[in-house]
Write a protein that holds these residues in place. Sequence first.
Motif, PDB file in Angstrom:
ATOM      1  N   VAL A  50       0.861  -1.189   0.000  1.00  0.00           N
ATOM      2  CA  VAL A  50       0.000   0.000   0.000  1.00  0.00           C
ATOM      3  C   VAL A  50       0.891   1.231   0.000  1.00  0.00           C
ATOM      4  O   VAL A  50       1.802   1.361   0.825  1.00  0.00           O
ATOM      5  CB  VAL A  50      -0.920   0.015   1.250  1.00  0.00           C
ATOM      6  CG1 VAL A  50      -1.704   1.330   1.330  1.00  0.00           C
ATOM      7  CG2 VAL A  50      -1.882  -1.175   1.211  1.00  0.00           C
ATOM      8  N   ALA A  51       0.624   2.133  -0.966  1.00  0.00           N
ATOM      9  CA  ALA A  51       1.343   3.415  -1.025  1.00  0.00           C
ATOM     10  C   ALA A  51       0.329   4.522  -0.749  1.00  0.00           C
ATOM     11  O   ALA A  51      -0.864   4.363  -1.004  1.00  0.00           O
ATOM     12  CB  ALA A  51       1.971   3.591  -2.400  1.00  0.00           C
ATOM     13  N   ALA A  52       0.825   5.636  -0.232  1.00  0.00           N
ATOM     14  CA  ALA A  52      -0.088   6.740   0.099  1.00  0.00           C
ATOM     15  C   ALA A  52      -0.681   7.313  -1.186  1.00  0.00           C
ATOM     16  O   ALA A  52       0.057   7.718  -2.079  1.00  0.00           O
ATOM     17  CB  ALA A  52       0.669   7.822   0.862  1.00  0.00           C
ATOM     18  N   ARG A 163       5.720   4.434   0.419  1.00  0.00           N
ATOM     19  CA  ARG A 163       5.374   3.031   0.680  1.00  0.00           C
ATOM     20  C   ARG A 163       5.034   2.908   2.160  1.00  0.00           C
ATOM     21  O   ARG A 163       5.888   3.145   3.027  1.00  0.00           O
ATOM     22  CB  ARG A 163       6.587   2.189   0.328  1.00  0.00           C
ATOM     23  CG  ARG A 163       6.372   0.736   0.498  1.00  0.00           C
ATOM     24  CD  ARG A 163       5.889   0.110  -0.780  1.00  0.00           C
ATOM     25  NE  ARG A 163       6.353  -1.264  -0.839  1.00  0.00           N
ATOM     26  CZ  ARG A 163       6.529  -1.942  -1.955  1.00  0.00           C
ATOM     27  NH1 ARG A 163       6.262  -1.384  -3.104  1.00  0.00           N
ATOM     28  NH2 ARG A 163       6.949  -3.179  -1.926  1.00  0.00           N
ATOM     29  N   LEU A 164       3.805   2.535   2.458  1.00  0.00           N
ATOM     30  CA  LEU A 164       3.354   2.495   3.848  1.00  0.00           C
ATOM     31  C   LEU A 164       3.341   1.080   4.410  1.00  0.00           C
ATOM     32  O   LEU A 164       3.752   0.846   5.548  1.00  0.00           O
ATOM     33  CB  LEU A 164       1.937   3.072   3.956  1.00  0.00           C
ATOM     34  CG  LEU A 164       1.757   4.509   3.459  1.00  0.00           C
ATOM     35  CD1 LEU A 164       0.292   4.906   3.556  1.00  0.00           C
ATOM     36  CD2 LEU A 164       2.621   5.462   4.273  1.00  0.00           C
ATOM     37  N   LEU A 165       2.832   0.143   3.611  1.00  0.00           N
ATOM     38  CA  LEU A 165       2.662  -1.227   4.102  1.00  0.00           C
ATOM     39  C   LEU A 165       3.113  -2.202   3.018  1.00  0.00           C
ATOM     40  O   LEU A 165       3.030  -1.890   1.823  1.00  0.00           O
ATOM     41  CB  LEU A 165       1.190  -1.490   4.453  1.00  0.00           C
ATOM     42  CG  LEU A 165       0.536  -0.506   5.451  1.00  0.00           C
ATOM     43  CD1 LEU A 165      -0.977  -0.737   5.519  1.00  0.00           C
ATOM     44  CD2 LEU A 165       1.143  -0.652   6.841  1.00  0.00           C
ATOM     45  N   GLU A 175      -1.906  -0.519  11.147  1.00  0.00           N
ATOM     46  CA  GLU A 175      -2.209  -0.776   9.735  1.00  0.00           C
ATOM     47  C   GLU A 175      -3.657  -0.396   9.445  1.00  0.00           C
ATOM     48  O   GLU A 175      -3.973   0.187   8.402  1.00  0.00           O
ATOM     49  CB  GLU A 175      -1.974  -2.259   9.398  1.00  0.00           C
ATOM     50  CG  GLU A 175      -0.512  -2.698   9.377  1.00  0.00           C
ATOM     51  CD  GLU A 175       0.070  -2.969  10.749  1.00  0.00           C
ATOM     52  OE1 GLU A 175      -0.672  -2.868  11.760  1.00  0.00           O
ATOM     53  OE2 GLU A 175       1.273  -3.278  10.840  1.00  0.00           O
ATOM     54  N   THR A 176      -4.564  -0.723  10.368  1.00  0.00           N
ATOM     55  CA  THR A 176      -5.985  -0.401  10.167  1.00  0.00           C
ATOM     56  C   THR A 176      -6.170   1.106  10.061  1.00  0.00           C
ATOM     57  O   THR A 176      -6.896   1.603   9.186  1.00  0.00           O
ATOM     58  CB  THR A 176      -6.830  -0.965  11.336  1.00  0.00           C
ATOM     59  OG1 THR A 176      -6.610  -2.364  11.407  1.00  0.00           O
ATOM     60  CG2 THR A 176      -8.307  -0.697  11.136  1.00  0.00           C
ATOM     61  N   ALA A 181      -7.171   5.911   6.729  1.00  0.00           N
ATOM     62  CA  ALA A 181      -6.793   7.281   6.352  1.00  0.00           C
ATOM     63  C   ALA A 181      -6.566   7.385   4.846  1.00  0.00           C
ATOM     64  O   ALA A 181      -6.809   8.429   4.247  1.00  0.00           O
ATOM     65  CB  ALA A 181      -5.538   7.693   7.113  1.00  0.00           C
ATOM     66  N   CYS A 182      -6.103   6.295   4.233  1.00  0.00           N
ATOM     67  CA  CYS A 182      -5.815   6.318   2.798  1.00  0.00           C
ATOM     68  C   CYS A 182      -7.014   5.909   1.959  1.00  0.00           C
ATOM     69  O   CYS A 182      -6.910   5.802   0.736  1.00  0.00           O
ATOM     70  CB  CYS A 182      -4.643   5.382   2.490  1.00  0.00           C
ATOM     71  SG  CYS A 182      -3.116   5.979   3.199  1.00  0.00           S
TER      72      CYS A 182
END
Length: 419
Positions: A50-52, A163-165, A175-176, A181-182
């Motif tokens: 997951v990317a912002a 890159r967030l996750l 993570e939740t 937020a994204c």
Amino acid sequence: MQPDPNPERFHRHALQPEEAQRLILEHVRPLPVESVPLLEAWGRRLAEPVAAPHPFPPFRRSGMDGYAVRTADLMNAAADGPAELIVVESLPAGKAPRFPLGPGQACRIMTGGMVPEGADAVVMLEMTKTEQREGNSYVLISKRVPAGNNISEIGSEMQTGARLLEAGQLIGTGETALLAACGCAPVSVTRRPRVGVLSTGSELLEVDEPLEPAKIRNSNAPMLAALLKAAHVEPVMLGKVPDDIEAARTLVEKGLRECDLLLTTGGVSVGDYDVMVDVLANWDGRMLFNKVAMRPGSPTTAAVLDGKLLIALSGNPGACFVGFNLFVLPALKAMQRVSNPYGKSFTARLGAEFPKVNAFRRYIRGSSEVRDGMVWVTPTGEDKSSLMTTIVGADCLIEIPPLKETLEQGELVTAWRIE
Ligand SMILES: Nc1nc2c(c(=O)[nH]1)N[C@H]1C(S)=C(S)[C@@H](COP(=O)(O)OP(=O)(O)OC[C@H]3O[C@@H](n4cnc5c(N)ncnc54)[C@H](O)[C@@H]3O)O[C@H]1N2
Ligand code: MOO
Ligand SMILES: [Mg+2]
């Protein structure tokens, strides 16, 4: 039933634990991807990174309740000569400013509010006084503040594309929050592995049965179910079979048809009634290994049938527990796209001497604590693979290399975190 003695049973090639892990991982197939609502994603693993999608915060955000100001207007502010600014607007969180802030102006603003253009600081309410005159509201500020004061800039937490996750990452609390937020809803996760649990052994009673001579209750199946639940995986309980080759074969094949991974316990050593040995000696699947150079769990066996893995754990409860941590957990992670599915180790001081002579590497159930700024790991009890009492309270596996002499208290050892 008396199985034929099979001389092959006595000639096994022992793999190092790392080789056995690698062989298992080579045969793991990632499971399909599915979408779930965000509130059902906790405890699942992400199927993709997951990317912002946008910066966060997405606007210049006030970190305090107070006044948005231009710091140039406060250059001469002092206790005996406060700056006086006219309040032109009030900005609760959620309301976009109607116009930019001009010289001599201030905006009342709340925490989370969008800072108007032209403003470059927020002064907290407690540092201000207000006055009403001729229908206008004025704020008095008697101290200079630096530019940027109490403002979170656009993207200060994350920039677009950051890159967030990672794929495979377990969706927990943080993570939740990030996914929400994204706007990542529904969430793309890997389907939960269906893991079959099958116990072998004519001596096994159900947990609610009274003891009978020569029998014990099946403790491995509930223990494996608990281990799977702790890994956020739903077990498929396939029951138990007596030490009967045909009965075992039928259930093993059914388990592999219905599940993504099958775990069995018992019947992998060299005893006359070690039924898994006979099932695996004569079937369509392929044996990966049937001995690992470690204790406990040396007869741990793995095989594949139609691309699905069977991990046959030892019947001894302590060995079953260690085998799960060393071989099953990495497989479960790899099935769910974790790029580095191996366990996590740390270096610690040994809390008690270990006098046993070892031909094989040992993995001792241990508990860890911090003492005098050092991590210490101490065996939870006697190192015997038949014991269950030493599983209680174990939070790590202490690795003891093959040794000819006692390992002294205080020596540095590697330990593996039990997740
Ligand atoms: N001659 C040899 N004997 C044994 C060897 C060997 O190399 N040569 N290896 C020993 C080692 S090491 C282990 S480990 C065990 C492995 O035994 P199996 O995996 O074949 O398991 P079983 O024979 O079925 O049972 C062993 C032990 O565990 C109890 N058990 C089995 N299933 C359960 C269950 N579901 N819940 C609780 N306890 C269970 C079973 O009653 C036995 O006491 O072999 C050694 N022997
Ligand atoms: O390999 Mo076994 O588990 O030591 O008794
Ligand atoms: Mg046996």
